[in-house]
Scaffold this motif. Structure first.
Motif, PDB file in Angstrom:
ATOM      1  N   GLU A   1      16.253 -36.250  -0.118  1.00  0.00           N
ATOM      2  CA  GLU A   1      15.648 -35.768   1.124  1.00  0.00           C
ATOM      3  C   GLU A   1      14.221 -35.284   0.910  1.00  0.00           C
ATOM      4  O   GLU A   1      13.389 -35.352   1.796  1.00  0.00           O
ATOM      5  CB  GLU A   1      16.491 -34.635   1.714  1.00  0.00           C
ATOM      6  CG  GLU A   1      17.901 -35.055   2.085  1.00  0.00           C
ATOM      7  CD  GLU A   1      17.914 -36.157   3.138  1.00  0.00           C
ATOM      8  OE1 GLU A   1      17.094 -36.087   4.084  1.00  0.00           O
ATOM      9  OE2 GLU A   1      18.724 -37.082   3.004  1.00  0.00           O
TER      10      GLU A   1
ATOM     11  N   ASP B   1      20.542 -33.304  -5.114  1.00  0.00           N
ATOM     12  CA  ASP B   1      21.915 -33.501  -5.546  1.00  0.00           C
ATOM     13  C   ASP B   1      21.899 -33.764  -7.057  1.00  0.00           C
ATOM     14  O   ASP B   1      21.237 -34.698  -7.502  1.00  0.00           O
ATOM     15  CB  ASP B   1      22.426 -34.740  -4.786  1.00  0.00           C
ATOM     16  CG  ASP B   1      23.918 -34.925  -4.891  1.00  0.00           C
ATOM     17  OD1 ASP B   1      24.585 -34.057  -5.468  1.00  0.00           O
ATOM     18  OD2 ASP B   1      24.407 -35.970  -4.403  1.00  0.00           O
TER      19      ASP B   1
ATOM     20  N   THR C   1      39.769 -40.155   1.385  1.00  0.00           N
ATOM     21  CA  THR C   1      38.668 -39.649   2.206  1.00  0.00           C
ATOM     22  C   THR C   1      39.092 -39.512   3.671  1.00  0.00           C
ATOM     23  O   THR C   1      40.098 -40.081   4.092  1.00  0.00           O
ATOM     24  CB  THR C   1      37.461 -40.609   2.104  1.00  0.00           C
ATOM     25  OG1 THR C   1      37.932 -41.943   2.325  1.00  0.00           O
ATOM     26  CG2 THR C   1      36.821 -40.559   0.731  1.00  0.00           C
TER      27      THR C   1
ATOM     28  N   TYR D   1      32.179 -31.381  -0.076  1.00  0.00           N
ATOM     29  CA  TYR D   1      31.639 -32.484   0.731  1.00  0.00           C
ATOM     30  C   TYR D   1      30.691 -32.013   1.834  1.00  0.00           C
ATOM     31  O   TYR D   1      29.615 -32.591   2.021  1.00  0.00           O
ATOM     32  CB  TYR D   1      32.767 -33.335   1.323  1.00  0.00           C
ATOM     33  CG  TYR D   1      32.235 -34.417   2.218  1.00  0.00           C
ATOM     34  CD1 TYR D   1      31.533 -35.487   1.676  1.00  0.00           C
ATOM     35  CD2 TYR D   1      32.389 -34.348   3.606  1.00  0.00           C
ATOM     36  CE1 TYR D   1      31.000 -36.478   2.489  1.00  0.00           C
ATOM     37  CE2 TYR D   1      31.863 -35.331   4.419  1.00  0.00           C
ATOM     38  CZ  TYR D   1      31.169 -36.393   3.860  1.00  0.00           C
ATOM     39  OH  TYR D   1      30.637 -37.361   4.657  1.00  0.00           O
ATOM     40  N   GLU D   2      31.078 -30.959   2.563  1.00  0.00           N
ATOM     41  CA  GLU D   2      30.232 -30.484   3.676  1.00  0.00           C
ATOM     42  C   GLU D   2      28.840 -30.109   3.164  1.00  0.00           C
ATOM     43  O   GLU D   2      27.844 -30.369   3.820  1.00  0.00           O
ATOM     44  CB  GLU D   2      30.862 -29.267   4.375  1.00  0.00           C
ATOM     45  CG  GLU D   2      31.988 -29.601   5.318  1.00  0.00           C
ATOM     46  CD  GLU D   2      33.324 -29.799   4.615  1.00  0.00           C
ATOM     47  OE1 GLU D   2      33.347 -29.773   3.353  1.00  0.00           O
ATOM     48  OE2 GLU D   2      34.330 -30.006   5.314  1.00  0.00           O
ATOM     49  N   GLU D   3      28.807 -29.469   1.991  1.00  0.00           N
ATOM     50  CA  GLU D   3      27.508 -29.088   1.421  1.00  0.00           C
ATOM     51  C   GLU D   3      26.781 -30.321   0.901  1.00  0.00           C
ATOM     52  O   GLU D   3      25.582 -30.505   1.134  1.00  0.00           O
ATOM     53  CB  GLU D   3      27.724 -28.076   0.278  1.00  0.00           C
ATOM     54  CG  GLU D   3      28.247 -26.739   0.780  1.00  0.00           C
ATOM     55  CD  GLU D   3      28.750 -25.830  -0.335  1.00  0.00           C
ATOM     56  OE1 GLU D   3      28.788 -24.606  -0.107  1.00  0.00           O
ATOM     57  OE2 GLU D   3      29.115 -26.323  -1.425  1.00  0.00           O
ATOM     58  N   ASP D   4      27.534 -31.177   0.202  1.00  0.00           N
ATOM     59  CA  ASP D   4      26.952 -32.383  -0.389  1.00  0.00           C
ATOM     60  C   ASP D   4      26.290 -33.256   0.671  1.00  0.00           C
ATOM     61  O   ASP D   4      25.214 -33.809   0.459  1.00  0.00           O
ATOM     62  CB  ASP D   4      28.063 -33.161  -1.107  1.00  0.00           C
ATOM     63  CG  ASP D   4      27.531 -34.317  -1.927  1.00  0.00           C
ATOM     64  OD1 ASP D   4      27.389 -34.140  -3.147  1.00  0.00           O
ATOM     65  OD2 ASP D   4      27.245 -35.380  -1.346  1.00  0.00           O
ATOM     66  N   SER D   5      26.949 -33.357   1.827  1.00  0.00           N
ATOM     67  CA  SER D   5      26.440 -34.280   2.845  1.00  0.00           C
ATOM     68  C   SER D   5      25.157 -33.774   3.501  1.00  0.00           C
ATOM     69  O   SER D   5      24.476 -34.545   4.167  1.00  0.00           O
ATOM     70  CB  SER D   5      27.528 -34.555   3.891  1.00  0.00           C
ATOM     71  OG  SER D   5      27.954 -33.341   4.438  1.00  0.00           O
ATOM     72  N   CYS D   6      24.825 -32.488   3.330  1.00  0.00           N
ATOM     73  CA  CYS D   6      23.529 -32.051   3.865  1.00  0.00           C
ATOM     74  C   CYS D   6      22.622 -31.497   2.769  1.00  0.00           C
ATOM     75  O   CYS D   6      21.693 -30.738   3.043  1.00  0.00           O
ATOM     76  CB  CYS D   6      23.717 -31.067   5.019  1.00  0.00           C
ATOM     77  SG  CYS D   6      24.708 -29.650   4.628  1.00  0.00           S
TER      78      CYS D   6
ATOM     79  N   ASP E   1      36.580 -34.390  -2.082  1.00  0.00           N
ATOM     80  CA  ASP E   1      35.860 -33.377  -1.313  1.00  0.00           C
ATOM     81  C   ASP E   1      34.613 -32.945  -2.091  1.00  0.00           C
ATOM     82  O   ASP E   1      34.385 -31.766  -2.317  1.00  0.00           O
ATOM     83  CB  ASP E   1      36.772 -32.173  -1.029  1.00  0.00           C
ATOM     84  CG  ASP E   1      36.110 -31.164  -0.102  1.00  0.00           C
ATOM     85  OD1 ASP E   1      35.223 -31.551   0.687  1.00  0.00           O
ATOM     86  OD2 ASP E   1      36.438 -29.964  -0.200  1.00  0.00           O
ATOM     87  N   GLY E   2      33.852 -33.946  -2.536  1.00  0.00           N
ATOM     88  CA  GLY E   2      32.640 -33.664  -3.317  1.00  0.00           C
ATOM     89  C   GLY E   2      32.956 -33.483  -4.785  1.00  0.00           C
ATOM     90  O   GLY E   2      34.037 -33.011  -5.161  1.00  0.00           O
TER      91      GLY E   2
END
Ligand code: UDP
Length: 262
Positions: free
Chosen positions: A221, A201, A85, A192-197, A137-138
């Motif tokens: 969310e 999920d 990571t 990851y970038e998409e997963d984190s926002c 990376d997700g």
């Protein structure tokens, strides 16, 4: 944000994701068999920047509680190496205790793999599935399942070819993919970038008959609707179909021996 219920499978007019994919596109996938030497099944699976080594190790013994039953056993372990990571992650095994996330994931991998194996046909032996994430990376759990299946198939085929198994004890191919909802848009195989926002999920495990083995879905969310879930499952079905097409291509005659078992 776009209204979620308006998302359709027609992606022609969808905006592209930051890595250039359409909403219903999986990342580039590569599956390398026979990646390491000692396990009977050994695979490197790469889904975009997520990389996992999956091995299937055959042990001619079973745990005491099933000894004498004629049945086999499959156990799965999952781990991330510290440098997998962006910021170094402490080992997820500490004083012999596996952290909660890894424990949840390895149980999911084990249940998924067991769903396509006939443990009685396996006989009194244990298959150890080990998934080690070397770059995250997700979608590491879903890549683990897709890769572990290939390793498992190779390990069982090795036994079958040696005459240690009369029949392949696997009834179907198996793969998994993640689907997230970001800004009201359903996205297949999130990085990851998409997963984190992501607002929603999900992880969806399927067999090659188009049936569901397990669906994990979290509206962390915000809650999500049945309509959204239907789109999510359509995307997951598309992604899994593509992953199993690749598994079939890389496994060749090993895949034929599985599909022939149906
Ligand atoms: N992740 C991380 N450190 C962690 C756990 C997760 O960097 O301790 C990142 C990693 O890229 C992972 C992603 O967050 O793939 C999503 O993690 P999640 O727990 O949702 O599982 P995954 O999507 O990997 O199955």
């Amino acid at each position: 944000a776009k209204n979620v219920v308006e998302v359709s499978n027609d992606t022609d007019d969808c905006r592209l994701r930051f890595d250039g994919r359409k909403s219903d596109e999986i990342r580039n996938v590569s599956i390398t068999r026979n990646f390491t030497k000692y396990a009977q099944g050994s695979v490197l699976i790469e889904m975009g920047n997520t990389k996992v080594i999956c091995t299937a190790f055959v042990d001619d013994a079973v745990p005491p509680f099933i000894k004498g039953t004629g049945s086999g056993w499959i156990s799965a372990e999952y781990s991330m190496i510290p440098s997998a990571t962006l910021t170094r992650k402490k080992r997820d095994v500490n004083k012999g205790r596996v952290d909660g996330r890894s424990q949840e994931i390895q149980r999911l991998i084990g249940r998924s793999i067991r769903s396509v194996v006939d443990l009685e046909k396996l006989g009194e032996r244990t298959i150890w599935i080990d998934c080690d994430v070397i770059q995250a990376d997700g979608g590491t759990r879903t890549a683990s399942i897709t890769g572990a299946f290939v390793a498992l198939a190779d390990a069982l085929y090795t036994l079958y070819k040696k005459g240690e198994l009369k029949k392949m004890p696997v009834s179907s191919l198996l793969s998994a993919v993640s689907v997230g909802v970001v800004d009201g848009e359903v996205l297949l195989d999130v990085c990851y970038e998409e997963d984190s926002c992501a607002e929603v999920d999900t992880n969806v495990v399927m067999n090659n008959r188009g049936e569901f083995i397990e669906i994990q879905g979290t509206g962390e969310e915000r809650p999500f609707s049945k309509k959204e879930l239907e789109i999510i499952l359509d995307y997951a079905e598309k992604g899994n179909r593509e992953l199993m097409r690749l598994q079939r291509a890389v496994l060749g005659e090993v895949a034929d021996s599985i599909i022939g078992c149906e």
